[in-house]
Write an enzyme that holds these catalytic residues in place. Structure first.
Site, short mmCIF file in Angstrom:
data_model
loop_
_atom_site.label_atom_id
_atom_site.label_comp_id
_atom_site.label_asym_id
_atom_site.label_seq_id
_atom_site.Cartn_x
_atom_site.Cartn_y
_atom_site.Cartn_z
N PRO A 58 0.80 -1.25 -0.18
CA PRO A 58 0.06 0.04 -0.04
C PRO A 58 0.77 1.21 -0.03
O PRO A 58 1.95 1.32 0.69
CB PRO A 58 -0.75 -0.18 1.43
CG PRO A 58 -0.91 -1.52 1.41
CD PRO A 58 0.24 -2.17 1.04
N ASN A 59 0.45 2.04 -0.78
CA ASN A 59 1.08 3.58 -0.90
C ASN A 59 2.37 3.58 -1.74
O ASN A 59 2.77 4.79 -1.81
CB ASN A 59 0.94 4.36 0.33
CG ASN A 59 -0.41 4.32 1.04
OD1 ASN A 59 -1.51 4.84 0.28
ND2 ASN A 59 -0.43 3.96 2.21
N ARG A 99 5.80 12.27 -3.20
CA ARG A 99 5.48 12.78 -1.80
C ARG A 99 6.62 12.28 -0.60
O ARG A 99 7.34 11.28 -0.88
CB ARG A 99 4.25 12.67 -1.23
CG ARG A 99 2.90 12.97 -1.83
CD ARG A 99 1.77 12.23 -1.60
NE ARG A 99 0.64 12.82 -2.20
CZ ARG A 99 -0.46 13.06 -1.48
NH1 ARG A 99 -0.61 12.65 -0.36
NH2 ARG A 99 -1.49 13.71 -2.13
N TYR A 139 11.60 9.26 1.68
CA TYR A 139 11.64 7.79 0.58
C TYR A 139 12.48 8.40 -0.63
O TYR A 139 12.55 7.44 -1.57
CB TYR A 139 10.09 7.68 0.17
CG TYR A 139 9.46 6.99 1.31
CD1 TYR A 139 9.80 5.89 2.27
CD2 TYR A 139 8.33 7.61 1.97
CE1 TYR A 139 9.37 5.30 3.29
CE2 TYR A 139 7.52 7.37 3.09
CZ TYR A 139 8.10 6.05 3.68
OH TYR A 139 7.35 5.82 4.90
N ASN A 196 8.35 -5.29 -0.37
CA ASN A 196 8.16 -4.09 0.44
C ASN A 196 6.54 -4.30 0.93
O ASN A 196 6.12 -3.36 0.04
CB ASN A 196 8.63 -2.82 -0.25
CG ASN A 196 8.34 -1.64 1.01
OD1 ASN A 196 7.75 -1.79 1.70
ND2 ASN A 196 9.12 -0.47 0.46
N ALA A 232 3.12 -0.39 5.17
CA ALA A 232 2.55 -0.26 6.46
C ALA A 232 2.02 -1.61 6.75
O ALA A 232 1.78 -2.07 8.25
CB ALA A 232 1.60 0.59 6.68
N GLU A 243 12.22 -9.37 2.74
CA GLU A 243 11.50 -8.28 3.20
C GLU A 243 12.35 -6.74 3.01
O GLU A 243 13.55 -6.97 3.59
CB GLU A 243 11.04 -8.52 4.69
CG GLU A 243 10.49 -6.98 5.16
CD GLU A 243 10.38 -7.29 6.84
OE1 GLU A 243 10.54 -8.28 7.39
OE2 GLU A 243 9.70 -6.22 7.41
N HIS A 283 12.79 -2.65 3.13
CA HIS A 283 12.18 -1.46 3.53
C HIS A 283 12.99 -0.21 3.07
O HIS A 283 14.38 -0.40 3.15
CB HIS A 283 12.10 -1.28 4.94
CG HIS A 283 11.00 -2.06 5.57
ND1 HIS A 283 9.69 -2.04 5.30
CD2 HIS A 283 11.06 -3.31 6.15
CE1 HIS A 283 8.74 -3.03 5.59
NE2 HIS A 283 9.85 -3.84 6.07
N ARG A 298 12.59 4.98 13.11
CA ARG A 298 11.54 5.79 12.96
C ARG A 298 10.61 5.71 14.15
O ARG A 298 11.04 5.30 15.24
CB ARG A 298 10.87 5.70 11.72
CG ARG A 298 11.79 5.84 10.48
CD ARG A 298 11.20 5.84 9.16
NE ARG A 298 9.90 6.49 9.04
CZ ARG A 298 8.90 6.32 8.00
NH1 ARG A 298 9.42 5.37 7.12
NH2 ARG A 298 8.12 7.16 7.82
#
Ligand code: CA2
Length: 158
Positions: A10-11, A18, A23, A79, A82, A104, A106, A113
């Site tokens: 997602p996203n 953004r 990122y 990835n 969330a 995995e 990221h 964070r």
């Protein structure tokens, strides 16, 4: 040619548009293009899928399990966005296709964070984890997959 599958959750379709401080400026299309180019260079066809739907990612992981059994797929780089921090279903899906190797990945260093990003439901089911290398992490994950499952340094030890 054997495949490597890159999944983005997602996203991540917003990548490069953004939150550049977190990122970077590279878009998802750029990431997918350099993963495919790198795959070609090292002898793998890289297929990419991004979805904002948990079920679509789970369905694709199940299909990846079948492709792995058929000898068509080396492994998956994911990835999960969330969903990393919330999805027991994703954890179960990856466990359900064991021994398919799932790395995995990221972009950001999730451990530097917010606290809610420190826990991953995916990590206990993953074959390896790449965190905090920016979008280069996808390439690190691809190379890690190949090194661990094809060109293992351990297999070359005397
Ligand atoms: O660092 C990563 O790669 C993350 O998986 C990215 C997720 C975040 O929830 C994880 O904790 C860490 C966020 C994906 C959303 O990506 C965006 C990209 C650009 C703009 C907005 C969101």
């Amino acid at each position: 040619m054997k495949k490597i599958l890159i999944l983005n959750g997602p996203n991540l379709n917003l990548l490069g548009t953004r939150e550049p401080a977190q990122y970077g400026y590279t878009t998802l299309a750029d990431v997918e293009a350099f993963c495919k180019a790198h795959g070609e260079k090292i002898g793998y066809e890289v297929e990419c899928l991004q979805s904002n739907w948990e079920g679509a990612l789970i369905d694709r992981i199940h299909e990846a399990g079948r492709q792995y059994k058929a000898g068509e797929l080396l492994g998956v780089v994911i990835n999960p966005g969330a969903l990393t921090h919330t999805s027991i279903s994703l954890h179960d899906a990856i466990k359900g296709v064991d021994p398919l190797p799932v790395i995995e990945c990221h972009i950001s260093n999730v451990h530097a964070r917010e606290e809610f990003r420190h826990h991953s439901w995916v990590s206990p089911a993953a074959a390896g984890i790449v965190v905090g290398f920016g979008v280069d992490g996808y390439l690190v994950a691809i190379d890690g997959l190949v090194r661990k499952y094809v060109n293992s340094a351990a297999t070359k030890m005397p």
